[in-house]
Design a protein around this motif. Structure first.
Motif, short mmCIF file in Angstrom:
data_model
loop_
_atom_site.label_atom_id
_atom_site.label_comp_id
_atom_site.label_asym_id
_atom_site.label_seq_id
_atom_site.Cartn_x
_atom_site.Cartn_y
_atom_site.Cartn_z
N ASN A 49 -0.07 11.08 -7.51
CA ASN A 49 -0.25 9.77 -6.90
C ASN A 49 -0.12 8.67 -7.96
O ASN A 49 -0.01 8.95 -9.15
CB ASN A 49 -1.59 9.68 -6.16
CG ASN A 49 -2.76 10.02 -7.07
OD1 ASN A 49 -2.82 9.61 -8.21
ND2 ASN A 49 -3.71 10.80 -6.53
N LEU A 50 -0.15 7.44 -7.48
CA LEU A 50 0.03 6.29 -8.36
C LEU A 50 -1.10 6.14 -9.37
O LEU A 50 -0.87 5.79 -10.52
CB LEU A 50 0.16 5.01 -7.52
CG LEU A 50 0.64 3.78 -8.24
CD1 LEU A 50 2.01 4.01 -8.87
CD2 LEU A 50 0.70 2.60 -7.30
N SER A 51 -2.32 6.44 -8.97
CA SER A 51 -3.44 6.31 -9.91
C SER A 51 -3.33 7.33 -11.04
O SER A 51 -3.66 7.04 -12.19
CB SER A 51 -4.79 6.41 -9.20
OG SER A 51 -4.96 7.68 -8.64
N LYS A 52 -2.82 8.52 -10.73
CA LYS A 52 -2.60 9.54 -11.77
C LYS A 52 -1.50 9.06 -12.74
O LYS A 52 -1.65 9.19 -13.95
CB LYS A 52 -2.19 10.87 -11.11
CG LYS A 52 -1.74 11.94 -12.05
CD LYS A 52 -2.87 12.67 -12.69
CE LYS A 52 -2.31 13.86 -13.48
NZ LYS A 52 -3.28 14.53 -14.25
N SER A 110 -0.71 5.98 -13.37
CA SER A 110 -1.30 4.90 -14.14
C SER A 110 -2.16 5.44 -15.28
O SER A 110 -2.08 4.96 -16.42
CB SER A 110 -2.14 4.02 -13.21
OG SER A 110 -2.78 3.01 -13.93
N LEU A 111 -2.96 6.44 -14.99
CA LEU A 111 -3.84 7.04 -16.00
C LEU A 111 -3.03 7.69 -17.12
O LEU A 111 -3.28 7.46 -18.30
CB LEU A 111 -4.76 8.07 -15.34
CG LEU A 111 -5.68 8.83 -16.28
CD1 LEU A 111 -6.75 7.89 -16.82
CD2 LEU A 111 -6.32 10.00 -15.56
N TYR A 146 5.75 3.46 -6.93
CA TYR A 146 6.10 4.48 -7.92
C TYR A 146 7.58 4.37 -8.29
O TYR A 146 7.94 4.35 -9.46
CB TYR A 146 5.78 5.85 -7.31
CG TYR A 146 6.10 7.03 -8.17
CD1 TYR A 146 7.31 7.71 -8.04
CD2 TYR A 146 5.19 7.49 -9.13
CE1 TYR A 146 7.60 8.82 -8.82
CE2 TYR A 146 5.48 8.59 -9.91
CZ TYR A 146 6.68 9.25 -9.75
OH TYR A 146 6.96 10.33 -10.52
N ASN A 161 0.81 -1.22 0.00
CA ASN A 161 0.00 0.00 0.00
C ASN A 161 0.84 1.27 0.00
O ASN A 161 0.32 2.36 0.15
CB ASN A 161 -0.95 0.00 1.19
CG ASN A 161 -2.01 -1.07 1.04
OD1 ASN A 161 -2.41 -1.38 -0.07
ND2 ASN A 161 -2.46 -1.63 2.14
N ASP A 208 2.43 3.79 -1.99
CA ASP A 208 2.47 4.32 -3.35
C ASP A 208 3.85 4.81 -3.75
O ASP A 208 4.27 4.63 -4.90
CB ASP A 208 1.47 5.45 -3.52
CG ASP A 208 0.04 4.96 -3.73
OD1 ASP A 208 -0.85 5.82 -3.87
OD2 ASP A 208 -0.18 3.74 -3.77
N THR A 225 -1.13 4.98 -19.22
CA THR A 225 -2.05 4.25 -20.09
C THR A 225 -2.50 5.10 -21.26
O THR A 225 -2.58 4.63 -22.39
CB THR A 225 -3.27 3.76 -19.27
OG1 THR A 225 -2.81 2.99 -18.18
CG2 THR A 225 -4.20 2.93 -20.13
#
Length: 144
Positions: free
Chosen positions: A37-40, A42-43, A12, A6, A8, A46
């Motif tokens: 953050n990690l989700s940003k 990833s987005l 990262y 958990n 990040d 991708t």
């Protein structure tokens, strides 16, 4: 690794070490502090690289295939077959027509294809192979 699953920041940093070549250059070109953050990450990743997936070609792609003047008939057939193989569900009638149209009009083989009524693509390939062998024989007879 499970202990830090958990975290990040750790993920990262590990992710960035897996990048190579163009992806690594892309990552280093990102503006500072643009990824919070990690989700940003990833987005953004991708979005950048999803466009690099292979594009499915359609039968009409074959219309761009032309035999080069200095290219042997055998090489043209191989190149044409390779491009046709990239097309899922390629219509043989379109392929046959584009194969013929890709030939130079002054080539002897072109005349044979035009005269041959309702030749299938496979028959056109076979006729081309026969012609290629004939061309090679002619060339070998000319050379000492």
């Amino acid at each position: 690794m499970t202990f830090y699953a958990n975290d990040d920041v750790l993920i990262y940093k590990i992710f960035t070490t897996t990048l190579q070549g163009e992806a690594q250059d892309w990552f280093h070109s990102l503006p500072p502090r643009s990824i919070q953050n990690l989700s940003k990450l990833s987005l953004v990743f991708t979005k950048e690289y999803s466009s690099y997936r292979s594009i499915k070609k359609k039968s009409n792609h074959l219309f761009s295939m032309k035999k080069n003047q200095k290219e042997s008939l055998c090489t043209y057939v191989k190149r044409f077959k390779a491009e046709k193989a990239k097309i899922v569900g390629c219509d043989d009638n379109i392929a046959c027509s584009t194969f013929q149209k890709g030939l130079l009009a002054d080539h002897l083989f072109f005349g044979e294809l035009i005269v041959g009524e309702n030749l299938s693509l496979e028959n056109s390939y076979a006729l081309a192979e026969k012609h290629s062998l004939w061309d090679e024989e002619k060339l070998s007879q000319k050379s000492p």
